[in-house]
Design an enzyme around this catalytic site. Structure first.
Site, PDB file in Angstrom:
ATOM      1  CG  ASP A   1     -81.808  -0.626   7.478  1.00 28.27           C
ATOM      2  OD1 ASP A   1     -81.199  -1.276   8.346  1.00 28.27           O
ATOM      3  OD2 ASP A   1     -82.741   0.149   7.735  1.00 28.27           O
TER       4      ASP A   1
ATOM      5  NE  ARG B   1     -68.684 -20.263  11.570  1.00 25.25           N
ATOM      6  CZ  ARG B   1     -69.736 -20.862  10.990  1.00 25.25           C
ATOM      7  NH1 ARG B   1     -70.106 -22.059  11.371  1.00 25.25           N
ATOM      8  NH2 ARG B   1     -70.410 -20.247  10.063  1.00 25.25           N
TER       9      ARG B   1
ATOM     10  NE  ARG C   1     -76.365 -25.216  22.802  1.00 23.45           N
ATOM     11  CZ  ARG C   1     -75.944 -24.669  23.930  1.00 23.45           C
ATOM     12  NH1 ARG C   1     -75.283 -23.535  23.902  1.00 23.45           N
ATOM     13  NH2 ARG C   1     -76.176 -25.255  25.077  1.00 23.45           N
TER      14      ARG C   1
ATOM     15  N   GLY D   1     -81.992  -4.612   9.115  1.00 20.68           N
ATOM     16  CA  GLY D   1     -82.169  -4.581   7.659  1.00 20.68           C
ATOM     17  C   GLY D   1     -83.463  -3.929   7.211  1.00 20.68           C
TER      18      GLY D   1
ATOM     19  N   GLY E   1     -69.136 -16.906   6.604  1.00 22.04           N
ATOM     20  CA  GLY E   1     -69.173 -18.346   6.335  1.00 22.04           C
ATOM     21  C   GLY E   1     -70.361 -19.026   6.983  1.00 22.04           C
ATOM     22  CB  ALA E   2     -73.667 -17.809   8.117  1.00 19.79           C
TER      23      ALA E   2
ATOM     24  CE  LYS F   1     -70.995 -26.761   6.367  1.00 18.31           C
ATOM     25  NZ  LYS F   1     -71.897 -25.850   5.729  1.00 18.31           N
TER      26      LYS F   1
ATOM     27  CD  GLN G   1     -77.315  -5.854  13.552  1.00 17.14           C
ATOM     28  OE1 GLN G   1     -77.526  -6.190  12.405  1.00 17.14           O
ATOM     29  NE2 GLN G   1     -78.249  -5.934  14.479  1.00 17.14           N
TER      30      GLN G   1
END
Ligand code: ATP
Length: 326
Positions: free
Chosen positions: A131, A158, A166, A174, A189-190, A217, A258
């Protein structure tokens, strides 16, 4: 202060990639400096139920590359009670353990501080949590690996997001902090990150929609920090369906993906430095400190500060993400 001869070592709370490298570093540095090392299995639970084994250098061979923790980890309710901690202390004395090194997150360090103050035991904490939410250290062990895993996953999502045009909410871990979401968003690149630190100031979802998340986009990816404050990815998707039904929204929750995997070089090096520093701290007579890294220098942070002070998010990064997503 009594001379320390034997160090007890445990991992506690959620596992994090790099914990094994830290276990190896503590064990080998301690043996190098003439200490005995006892590995305590399953965190504080093992300290209460006496799951303790002496560790030699070979006990930590061939582990640096593995995620998880060879010492196992656990959450232990009994340790939050005075009776539980008394039992833990009795077991510790039985094994002639004079000092503890605790590798874990804020809860584990809370327990360590409680224990240290009750029984006058020297304790050194090593920040092991994906975290990155501990004050006084720029990085925690496991954070870099988790960040890379998030990046890897988002890259793949992506492809689908682009093909179907979408809006994707991707929830990352976190523990009420936005470090993984914010840096994960920049790395992948979000278009945005919805994080608890900002949620109390603005309605980030409304802002995102108002700014026209699509623009030129053909898909949008938004990283959401898991937290009751952000509402999580599910909560936000529900809001979109109710308030902005024109958008086709999808949710992915990355979850325990994660936490696993082979630690990155950065995490292995950080864990090795911090593990060695934990032994140095005990040699120097330090107690109740957490090892931290501050601008790449190893520092000792009072555990009380590490767990009570809030680590702030870098506002420049928030601004950078905003600028780069136009
Ligand atoms: P992560 O950040 O991955 O969740 P963590 O170390 O914060 O890891 P927790 O579950 O919060 O994980 O804490 C681990 C253990 O530490 C608890 O199960 C409990 O045994 C002990 N602990 C936590 N808080 C306290 C406390 N206030 N007093 C005594 N022990 C505690």
């Amino acid at each position: 202060m009594a001379k320390i001869k034997t160090i007890g070592l445990l991992t506690s709370g959620g596992d994090a990639p790099g914990m094994n490298a830290a276990i190896r570093a503590v064990t080998r540095s301690a043996i190098f400096s003439g200490f005995k090392v006892k590995g305590i299995y399953r965190g504080y639970r093992g300290l209460i139920t006496d799951e303790i084994v002496e560790f030699k250098t070979q006990n930590v061979s061939n582990i640096v590359q593995h995620g998880g923790t060879i010492l196992k980890t656990a959450r232990c309710k009994e340790f939050t009670t005075k009776e539980g901690r008394q039992q833990a202390y009795d077991v510790m004395r039985k094994h002639d353990i004079d000092a503890l090194v605790v590798i874990g997150g804020d809860g584990s360090l809370c327990g360590a501080r409680e224990f240290a103050s009750e029984f006058d035991v020297p304790v050194v904490g090593v920040p092991g949590t994906i975290d990155n939410d501990l004050y006084g250290t720029d990085h925690t062990i496991g954070y870099d690996t988790a960040l890379n895993t998030i990046m890897w996953c988002v890259d793949r999502i992506r492809d689908t997001a682009n093909s179907h045009e979408r809006l994707f909410f991707i929830e990352v871990m976190g523990h009420n902090a936005g470090f993984l979401a914010l840096n994960g968003a920049i790395a992948s690149g979000a278009e945005a990150a919805i994080i608890p630190e900002i949620s109390t100031e603005v309605d980030q979802l409304a802002e995102l929609i108002q700014n026209g998340f699509r623009k030129s986009k053909n898909s949008s990816i938004v990283l959401v920090a898991e937290s009751p404050i952000t509402g999580g990815a599910m909560g936000l998707a529900e809001r979109v369906r109710n308030e902005y039904p024109q958008y086709d929204v999808r949710v992915t929750i990355l979850g325990h993906l994660q936490r696993g995997g082979s630690p990155t070089a950065q995490d292995r090096i950080l864990a090795s430095r911090m593990g060695a520093a934990a032994v140095d701290a005990l040699l120097e007579g330090q107690r109740n400190v957490m090892i931290g890294d501050n601008y790449d220098e190893i520092v000792y942070v009072p555990i009380t500060k590490a767990i009570h002070k809030n680590k702030t998010i870098d506002r420049d990064l928030v601004e950078t993400l905003r600028r780069l997503s136009i």
